[in-house]
Design an enzyme around this catalytic site. Structure first.
Site, PDB file in Angstrom:
ATOM      1  N   HIS A  85     -46.874  26.284  -5.497  1.00 59.34           N
ATOM      2  CA  HIS A  85     -47.638  27.265  -6.287  1.00 59.34           C
ATOM      3  C   HIS A  85     -46.573  28.504  -6.227  1.00 59.34           C
ATOM      4  O   HIS A  85     -46.295  29.088  -7.229  1.00 59.34           O
ATOM      5  CB  HIS A  85     -48.747  27.751  -5.518  1.00 59.34           C
ATOM      6  CG  HIS A  85     -49.859  26.876  -5.739  1.00 59.34           C
ATOM      7  ND1 HIS A  85     -51.089  27.086  -5.071  1.00 59.34           N
ATOM      8  CD2 HIS A  85     -49.956  25.729  -6.331  1.00 59.34           C
ATOM      9  CE1 HIS A  85     -52.117  26.270  -5.768  1.00 59.34           C
ATOM     10  NE2 HIS A  85     -51.315  25.389  -6.427  1.00 59.34           N
ATOM     11  N   TYR A  95     -56.171  32.540  -9.115  1.00 56.95           N
ATOM     12  CA  TYR A  95     -57.236  31.402  -8.384  1.00 56.95           C
ATOM     13  C   TYR A  95     -58.602  31.892  -8.733  1.00 56.95           C
ATOM     14  O   TYR A  95     -59.541  30.842  -8.466  1.00 56.95           O
ATOM     15  CB  TYR A  95     -57.126  31.888  -6.591  1.00 56.95           C
ATOM     16  CG  TYR A  95     -56.032  31.219  -6.125  1.00 56.95           C
ATOM     17  CD1 TYR A  95     -56.274  30.075  -5.471  1.00 56.95           C
ATOM     18  CD2 TYR A  95     -54.610  31.734  -6.092  1.00 56.95           C
ATOM     19  CE1 TYR A  95     -55.109  29.242  -5.064  1.00 56.95           C
ATOM     20  CE2 TYR A  95     -53.701  31.270  -5.318  1.00 56.95           C
ATOM     21  CZ  TYR A  95     -53.925  29.884  -5.015  1.00 56.95           C
ATOM     22  OH  TYR A  95     -52.922  29.218  -4.417  1.00 56.95           O
ATOM     23  N   GLU A 135     -48.858  32.183   0.282  1.00 59.84           N
ATOM     24  CA  GLU A 135     -47.996  32.447  -0.908  1.00 59.84           C
ATOM     25  C   GLU A 135     -47.354  33.779  -1.001  1.00 59.84           C
ATOM     26  O   GLU A 135     -46.217  34.014  -1.225  1.00 59.84           O
ATOM     27  CB  GLU A 135     -48.603  31.895  -2.262  1.00 59.84           C
ATOM     28  CG  GLU A 135     -48.814  30.462  -2.146  1.00 59.84           C
ATOM     29  CD  GLU A 135     -49.967  30.264  -3.245  1.00 59.84           C
ATOM     30  OE1 GLU A 135     -50.499  30.794  -4.079  1.00 59.84           O
ATOM     31  OE2 GLU A 135     -50.636  29.222  -3.181  1.00 59.84           O
ATOM     32  N   TYR A 188     -36.261  22.808  -3.366  1.00 60.72           N
ATOM     33  CA  TYR A 188     -36.178  22.664  -4.671  1.00 60.72           C
ATOM     34  C   TYR A 188     -35.999  24.187  -5.373  1.00 60.72           C
ATOM     35  O   TYR A 188     -36.124  25.191  -4.558  1.00 60.72           O
ATOM     36  CB  TYR A 188     -37.324  22.036  -5.167  1.00 60.72           C
ATOM     37  CG  TYR A 188     -38.599  22.358  -4.876  1.00 60.72           C
ATOM     38  CD1 TYR A 188     -39.323  23.591  -5.467  1.00 60.72           C
ATOM     39  CD2 TYR A 188     -39.325  21.632  -4.011  1.00 60.72           C
ATOM     40  CE1 TYR A 188     -40.607  23.837  -5.120  1.00 60.72           C
ATOM     41  CE2 TYR A 188     -40.564  21.676  -3.725  1.00 60.72           C
ATOM     42  CZ  TYR A 188     -41.182  22.850  -3.972  1.00 60.72           C
ATOM     43  OH  TYR A 188     -42.593  23.114  -3.717  1.00 60.72           O
ATOM     44  N   TYR A 206     -36.619  21.219  -9.442  1.00 60.35           N
ATOM     45  CA  TYR A 206     -35.459  20.214  -9.107  1.00 60.35           C
ATOM     46  C   TYR A 206     -35.065  20.523  -7.933  1.00 60.35           C
ATOM     47  O   TYR A 206     -34.699  21.648  -7.574  1.00 60.35           O
ATOM     48  CB  TYR A 206     -34.340  20.293 -10.333  1.00 60.35           C
ATOM     49  CG  TYR A 206     -34.999  19.959 -11.550  1.00 60.35           C
ATOM     50  CD1 TYR A 206     -35.355  18.481 -11.897  1.00 60.35           C
ATOM     51  CD2 TYR A 206     -35.090  20.743 -12.635  1.00 60.35           C
ATOM     52  CE1 TYR A 206     -35.601  17.958 -13.110  1.00 60.35           C
ATOM     53  CE2 TYR A 206     -35.439  20.130 -13.771  1.00 60.35           C
ATOM     54  CZ  TYR A 206     -35.796  18.991 -14.049  1.00 60.35           C
ATOM     55  OH  TYR A 206     -36.489  18.474 -15.322  1.00 60.35           O
ATOM     56  N   SER A 207     -34.725  19.563  -7.232  1.00 60.68           N
ATOM     57  CA  SER A 207     -33.994  19.481  -5.758  1.00 60.68           C
ATOM     58  C   SER A 207     -32.779  20.365  -5.771  1.00 60.68           C
ATOM     59  O   SER A 207     -31.791  19.704  -6.816  1.00 60.68           O
ATOM     60  CB  SER A 207     -34.097  18.288  -5.003  1.00 60.68           C
ATOM     61  OG  SER A 207     -35.252  17.592  -4.729  1.00 60.68           O
ATOM     62  N   GLY A 268     -32.137   5.961  -6.344  1.00 63.44           N
ATOM     63  CA  GLY A 268     -31.756   6.807  -7.494  1.00 63.44           C
ATOM     64  C   GLY A 268     -31.812   8.154  -7.610  1.00 63.44           C
ATOM     65  O   GLY A 268     -30.868   8.665  -6.732  1.00 63.44           O
ATOM     66  N   VAL A 269     -32.414   9.116  -8.548  1.00 60.95           N
ATOM     67  CA  VAL A 269     -32.309  10.567  -8.092  1.00 60.95           C
ATOM     68  C   VAL A 269     -32.665  11.064  -7.096  1.00 60.95           C
ATOM     69  O   VAL A 269     -32.726  12.325  -6.844  1.00 60.95           O
ATOM     70  CB  VAL A 269     -32.686  11.049  -9.709  1.00 60.95           C
ATOM     71  CG1 VAL A 269     -34.166  11.250  -9.718  1.00 60.95           C
ATOM     72  CG2 VAL A 269     -32.333  12.515  -9.887  1.00 60.95           C
ATOM     73  N   THR A 272     -30.905  13.573  -4.361  1.00 61.46           N
ATOM     74  CA  THR A 272     -30.585  14.985  -4.619  1.00 61.46           C
ATOM     75  C   THR A 272     -30.862  15.767  -3.310  1.00 61.46           C
ATOM     76  O   THR A 272     -30.013  16.395  -2.866  1.00 61.46           O
ATOM     77  CB  THR A 272     -31.249  15.635  -6.011  1.00 61.46           C
ATOM     78  OG1 THR A 272     -32.594  15.361  -5.940  1.00 61.46           O
ATOM     79  CG2 THR A 272     -30.434  15.069  -7.117  1.00 61.46           C
TER      80      THR A 272
END
EC number: 1.14.12.17
Length: 394
Positions: A85, A95, A135, A188, A206-207, A268-269, A272
């Site tokens: 989040h 929320y 958060e 990420y 994305y990492s 695979g990916v 990362t």
């Protein structure tokens, strides 16, 4: 603190929710996007189309209803969701919107009566406050660190490099020329794409694929068939392009004692986040084993880079599986094993005392890895995994 009456009522609805299945969350999302279409700029609409997000939310709602009298059991899930989040920059008022649509969905599907709606309103309010507070803490922690920021920050693409046939690395530096906040290897980065070819803003995580650098971030993205954002990044994002990024986040990160053996497993990916970990373990005091599975040499990203790391750090070891090697792929040099990853072939690596295992890849692969780890007696608390996209239990 929830009242006993509220706990009993919410818990009593758990079987009904489970019986309804993802129809519950399908109705919820349809209702919410109809009344609050601005939220399409936040939610990944691709995950809406394939049903992954609906399934993830349904599982979360059922877990909350079933464990409402044992909230500590949900802390791990809360931490994972709160980090995600924070990458979407979720706010407290959102929320309230979500809660209103959740209650309306329960009412429209089940007509359970005011007592049930009041109980769910109270229960949702407590859970929402837990998320809002956690958060806010994440936002403040990021903002208070050197190089940190809150919200979005503009970055420029300064380097673009293909690592394999389908994986491309992107290096971003802040336009303001300042430093960047540190991160934990495995976390990420949130990237925000606004382009006229997209009906809505697209947000992806994305990492980070390198160890910490003081002035830039690197992500490495696989071109996914039908992937709106991955194809956009590969085809349209060039050196000099500007993007907005949210600060690093994520609850999957390297957290091993200096003397604990570490095993990094990827397919695979999925390499990362584990590559970020590997680069960060050069001074580790115990053996580090890199295990990677990919289709063949053409798909093998960072092959030379990992090979160099292993050659220059005696406590590193690399084991690679090719599912279907090409004729020019050399066993013993490019890869060590063929077919699916069989951890029983390297059982001694996994049976080291206090070993910490981190793995990432397609869900089916991770389920296969987790099954083997359990068969070998590796305690669950010693292995850690990351799902790309909505979380699934492996």
């Amino acid at each position: 603190m929830l009242s006993e009456n509220t706990i009993n009522i919410v818990k009593s609805t758990a079987p009904l929710l489970a019986e309804t299945g993802p129809k519950l969350t399908a109705h919820f999302y349809q209702r919410m996007f109809e009344h609050n279409p601005e939220l399409k700029d936040i939610f990944n609409m691709s995950n809406q189309r394939n049903g992954d997000q609906r399934e993830a939310l349904f599982n979360a709602i059922c877990a909350y209803a079933s464990n409402i009298d044992n909230l500590p059991a949900l802390l791990g899930a809360v931490e994972k969701i709160a980090h995600k989040h924070s990458s979407f920059l979720i706010t407290a008022d959102q929320y309230q919107i979500v809660g209103g649509h959740l209650l309306a969905t329960i009412d429209e599907l089940f007509s359970p009566g005011q007592a049930v709606l009041d109980a769910w309103a109270e229960a949702y309010g407590v859970l929402a406050n837990v998320f809002i507070q956690r958060e806010e803490q994440i936002y403040q922690d990021n903002q208070s660190q050197t190089g940190g920021w809150r919200g979005l920050r503009e970055f420029e693409l300064v380097e673009k490099q293909y690592e394999s046939a389908h994986i491309c690395s992107f290096v971003f530096k802040p336009v303001d020329g300042g430093s960047v906040v540190s991160f934990k290897p495995g976390q990420y980065l949130g990237i925000y794409i606004n382009d006229e070819q997209f009906e809505n803003q697209e947000i992806r995580q994305y990492s980070l694929s390198s160890s910490v650098r003081p002035d830039c971030y690197r992500i490495s993205v696989k071109r996914e068939e039908g992937g709106r954002v991955s194809n956009y990044l590969h085809d349209h994002l060039d050196v000099g392009s500007k993007v907005k990024l949210a600060a690093p986040a994520g609850d999957f990160f390297l957290d091993a004692a200096p003397t604990a053996p570490v095993v990094l497993i990827s397919a695979g990916v999925g390499l990362t986040p584990t590559l970020s970990m590997l680069e960060s373990l050069t001074e580790h005091q115990a053996p580090v084993t890199w295990i990677h599975a990919t289709e063949n040499g053409q798909q093998h990203a960072f092959k030379q880079h990992v090979k160099q790391l292993v050659e220059t750090h005696p406590h590193f070891n690399s084991l690679v599986w090719y599912n279907q090697p090409n004729s020019d792929d050399k066993i013993g040099d490019d890869f060590q094993f063929s077919g699916w990853v069989n951890l029983h072939e390297i059982e001694t690596v996994l049976k080291q005392a206090d070993v910490q295992v981190y793995f990432c890849g397609p869900v089916g692969f991770m389920q296969f890895i987790a099954k083997q780890l359990l068969e070998m007696g590796v305690p669950e608390q010693q292995f850690h995994y990351e799902c790309f996209g909505p979380h699934k239990v492996v």
